[in-house]
Scaffold this motif. Sequence first.
Motif, PDB file in Angstrom:
ATOM      1  N   MET A  19       0.818  -1.215   0.000  1.00 41.86           N
ATOM      2  CA  MET A  19       0.000   0.000   0.000  1.00 41.86           C
ATOM      3  C   MET A  19       0.849   1.262   0.000  1.00 41.86           C
ATOM      4  SD  MET A  19      -3.283  -0.864   2.471  1.00 41.86           S
ATOM      5  CE  MET A  19      -2.334  -1.588   3.816  1.00 41.86           C
ATOM      6  N   ILE A  20       1.927   1.253   0.787  1.00 44.60           N
ATOM      7  CA  ILE A  20       2.731   2.466   0.941  1.00 44.60           C
ATOM      8  C   ILE A  20       3.743   2.631  -0.190  1.00 44.60           C
ATOM      9  CG2 ILE A  20       4.439   3.607   2.414  1.00 44.60           C
ATOM     10  CD1 ILE A  20       3.000   2.307   4.815  1.00 44.60           C
ATOM     11  N   ASN A  21       4.501   1.566  -0.483  1.00 48.22           N
ATOM     12  CA  ASN A  21       5.617   1.695  -1.418  1.00 48.22           C
ATOM     13  C   ASN A  21       5.221   1.467  -2.877  1.00 48.22           C
ATOM     14  OD1 ASN A  21       7.801   2.106   0.575  1.00 48.22           O
ATOM     15  ND2 ASN A  21       7.227   0.067   1.245  1.00 48.22           N
ATOM     16  N   THR A  22       4.205   0.654  -3.113  1.00 51.63           N
ATOM     17  CA  THR A  22       3.795   0.376  -4.491  1.00 51.63           C
ATOM     18  C   THR A  22       2.651   1.275  -4.935  1.00 51.63           C
ATOM     19  OG1 THR A  22       4.477  -1.938  -4.256  1.00 51.63           O
ATOM     20  CG2 THR A  22       2.998  -1.417  -6.078  1.00 51.63           C
ATOM     21  N   LEU A  23       1.631   1.399  -4.083  1.00 46.88           N
ATOM     22  CA  LEU A  23       0.460   2.192  -4.463  1.00 46.88           C
ATOM     23  C   LEU A  23       0.606   3.667  -4.113  1.00 46.88           C
ATOM     24  CD1 LEU A  23      -2.436  -0.233  -3.428  1.00 46.88           C
ATOM     25  CD2 LEU A  23      -1.351   0.040  -5.674  1.00 46.88           C
ATOM     26  N   GLY A  24       1.534   3.979  -3.218  1.00 48.42           N
ATOM     27  CA  GLY A  24       1.732   5.375  -2.852  1.00 48.42           C
ATOM     28  C   GLY A  24       0.764   5.900  -1.814  1.00 48.42           C
ATOM     29  N   MET A  25       0.085   5.011  -1.106  1.00 48.30           N
ATOM     30  CA  MET A  25      -0.785   5.462  -0.021  1.00 48.30           C
ATOM     31  C   MET A  25       0.067   5.973   1.137  1.00 48.30           C
ATOM     32  SD  MET A  25      -3.615   2.356  -0.081  1.00 48.30           S
ATOM     33  CE  MET A  25      -4.562   3.017   1.315  1.00 48.30           C
ATOM     34  N   SER A  26      -0.494   6.832   1.949  1.00 47.14           N
ATOM     35  CA  SER A  26       0.260   7.372   3.074  1.00 47.14           C
ATOM     36  C   SER A  26       0.452   6.292   4.142  1.00 47.14           C
ATOM     37  CB  SER A  26      -0.478   8.566   3.685  1.00 47.14           C
ATOM     38  OG  SER A  26      -1.656   8.140   4.350  1.00 47.14           O
ATOM     39  N   LYS A  27       1.483   6.461   4.949  1.00 53.01           N
ATOM     40  CA  LYS A  27       1.736   5.504   6.027  1.00 53.01           C
ATOM     41  C   LYS A  27       0.565   5.476   7.012  1.00 53.01           C
ATOM     42  CE  LYS A  27       6.776   5.703   5.878  1.00 53.01           C
ATOM     43  NZ  LYS A  27       8.024   5.984   6.645  1.00 53.01           N
ATOM     44  N   THR A  28      -0.031   6.630   7.232  1.00 50.88           N
ATOM     45  CA  THR A  28      -1.171   6.697   8.157  1.00 50.88           C
ATOM     46  C   THR A  28      -2.335   5.859   7.648  1.00 50.88           C
ATOM     47  OG1 THR A  28      -0.538   8.932   8.838  1.00 50.88           O
ATOM     48  CG2 THR A  28      -2.800   8.241   9.302  1.00 50.88           C
ATOM     49  N   ASP A  29      -2.630   5.984   6.342  1.00 46.26           N
ATOM     50  CA  ASP A  29      -3.730   5.208   5.767  1.00 46.26           C
ATOM     51  C   ASP A  29      -3.419   3.712   5.781  1.00 46.26           C
ATOM     52  OD1 ASP A  29      -5.183   7.489   5.327  1.00 46.26           O
ATOM     53  OD2 ASP A  29      -4.670   7.643   3.205  1.00 46.26           O
ATOM     54  N   GLY A  30      -2.167   3.358   5.467  1.00 39.45           N
ATOM     55  CA  GLY A  30      -1.790   1.947   5.482  1.00 39.45           C
ATOM     56  C   GLY A  30      -1.929   1.328   6.856  1.00 39.45           C
ATOM     57  N   LEU A  31      -1.463   2.039   7.868  1.00 40.01           N
ATOM     58  CA  LEU A  31      -1.584   1.533   9.236  1.00 40.01           C
ATOM     59  C   LEU A  31      -3.042   1.487   9.680  1.00 40.01           C
ATOM     60  CD1 LEU A  31       1.450   3.290  10.973  1.00 40.01           C
ATOM     61  CD2 LEU A  31       1.163   0.852  10.539  1.00 40.01           C
ATOM     62  N   MET A  32      -3.840   2.458   9.245  1.00 40.92           N
ATOM     63  CA  MET A  32      -5.254   2.461   9.607  1.00 40.92           C
ATOM     64  C   MET A  32      -5.961   1.235   9.035  1.00 40.92           C
ATOM     65  SD  MET A  32      -7.617   3.847  11.303  1.00 40.92           S
ATOM     66  CE  MET A  32      -6.781   5.369  11.746  1.00 40.92           C
ATOM     67  N   VAL A  33      -5.593   0.862   7.806  1.00 45.60           N
ATOM     68  CA  VAL A  33      -6.178  -0.342   7.199  1.00 45.60           C
ATOM     69  C   VAL A  33      -5.876  -1.566   8.053  1.00 45.60           C
ATOM     70  CG1 VAL A  33      -5.997  -1.917   5.231  1.00 45.60           C
ATOM     71  CG2 VAL A  33      -6.185   0.541   4.836  1.00 45.60           C
ATOM     72  N   LEU A  34      -4.624  -1.709   8.478  1.00 47.91           N
ATOM     73  CA  LEU A  34      -4.251  -2.864   9.293  1.00 47.91           C
ATOM     74  C   LEU A  34      -4.914  -2.835  10.666  1.00 47.91           C
ATOM     75  CD1 LEU A  34      -0.463  -3.543   8.588  1.00 47.91           C
ATOM     76  CD2 LEU A  34      -2.459  -4.756   7.734  1.00 47.91           C
ATOM     77  N   ILE A  35      -5.012  -1.669  11.260  1.00 45.27           N
ATOM     78  CA  ILE A  35      -5.649  -1.556  12.578  1.00 45.27           C
ATOM     79  C   ILE A  35      -7.109  -1.976  12.503  1.00 45.27           C
ATOM     80  CG2 ILE A  35      -6.420   0.094  14.334  1.00 45.27           C
ATOM     81  CD1 ILE A  35      -3.791   1.622  13.824  1.00 45.27           C
ATOM     82  N   ILE A  36      -7.813  -1.524  11.468  1.00 45.79           N
ATOM     83  CA  ILE A  36      -9.216  -1.902  11.297  1.00 45.79           C
ATOM     84  C   ILE A  36      -9.335  -3.410  11.091  1.00 45.79           C
ATOM     85  CG2 ILE A  36     -11.222  -1.702   9.766  1.00 45.79           C
ATOM     86  CD1 ILE A  36     -10.327   1.205   9.230  1.00 45.79           C
ATOM     87  N   ALA A  37      -8.436  -3.966  10.249  1.00 43.34           N
ATOM     88  CA  ALA A  37      -8.481  -5.397   9.953  1.00 43.34           C
ATOM     89  C   ALA A  37      -8.211  -6.223  11.209  1.00 43.34           C
ATOM     90  CB  ALA A  37      -7.476  -5.743   8.863  1.00 43.34           C
ATOM     91  N   LEU A  38      -7.217  -5.826  11.982  1.00 44.95           N
ATOM     92  CA  LEU A  38      -6.878  -6.576  13.195  1.00 44.95           C
ATOM     93  C   LEU A  38      -7.976  -6.463  14.246  1.00 44.95           C
ATOM     94  CD1 LEU A  38      -3.089  -5.670  13.397  1.00 44.95           C
ATOM     95  CD2 LEU A  38      -4.067  -7.920  12.906  1.00 44.95           C
ATOM     96  N   THR A  39      -8.621  -5.317  14.314  1.00 45.19           N
ATOM     97  CA  THR A  39      -9.746  -5.160  15.235  1.00 45.19           C
ATOM     98  C   THR A  39     -10.894  -6.085  14.845  1.00 45.19           C
ATOM     99  OG1 THR A  39      -9.149  -2.841  15.608  1.00 45.19           O
ATOM    100  CG2 THR A  39     -11.383  -3.518  16.223  1.00 45.19           C
ATOM    101  N   PHE A  40     -11.143  -6.185  13.547  1.00 50.14           N
ATOM    102  CA  PHE A  40     -12.178  -7.090  13.056  1.00 50.14           C
ATOM    103  C   PHE A  40     -11.834  -8.538  13.379  1.00 50.14           C
ATOM    104  CE2 PHE A  40     -14.243  -9.343   9.364  1.00 50.14           C
ATOM    105  CZ  PHE A  40     -15.553  -9.135   9.789  1.00 50.14           C
ATOM    106  N   THR A  41     -10.542  -8.866  13.324  1.00 50.26           N
ATOM    107  CA  THR A  41     -10.095 -10.222  13.623  1.00 50.26           C
ATOM    108  C   THR A  41     -10.375 -10.596  15.065  1.00 50.26           C
ATOM    109  OG1 THR A  41      -8.333  -9.965  11.986  1.00 50.26           O
ATOM    110  CG2 THR A  41      -8.114 -11.786  13.530  1.00 50.26           C
TER     111      THR A  41
END
Length: 205
Positions: A19-41
């Motif tokens: 997400m960050i290095n290939t797609l160019g998303m911000s680090k904040t957005d990338g971490l937010m995606v993982l935080i949401i996913a882990l919370t769902f888990t």
Amino acid sequence: MGGHQALTYVLNTLALSYMINTLGMSKTDGLMVLIIALTFTLICGPIGGWLADRYGSVKIFIYGALFALFFVYPLFYLVDTKNTLLAALGVSAIYGISWGCTGGAQGDFLSNLFPTRYRFSGIAMCRELSGALIGGAPAAGLDAGAARNYSALVDQPYQFDFYDDGGIDIAFLSAAEIDAGGSVNISRFAKKLIGVGALLNKSNF
């Protein structure tokens, strides 16, 4: 045995780097995606255990593994939109459903693989062999942290970005000495100095 665990490590590291290095998303957005996913888990794990009790651990484990297999293309489709919510939806789905089923079912699933007399030895052997086959053989001594015959290689800067940007949820760390004042020695053993490695990165999340 290590396959479904490998999926979580790949998602943690690969998804963030992609997400960050290939797609160019911000680090904040990338971490937010993982935080949401882990919370769902956290929600899906107990549900996976309940389903395993009701319908059988083998079935639920297999369904979880198959979902991960067939959801790969939809996952990348959602993440490639670069939309934080859609990416979170995709990563949460594969994390929550796949790991929720496999992780929730693994206790009963593994316990029933072997007779009680050989259960601990059987599970331990499966765990170590799967770790060696999937993750490679760890190097020893001053080469600790490296591996041979690994199946995935992540550039060190990306791995440390993962550490430093809060990718670790919990860490279990050891020390050589801890004094009454709270000072920690992790690098000096008698006259031998080996350095602190990545412990500082892993402990400052």
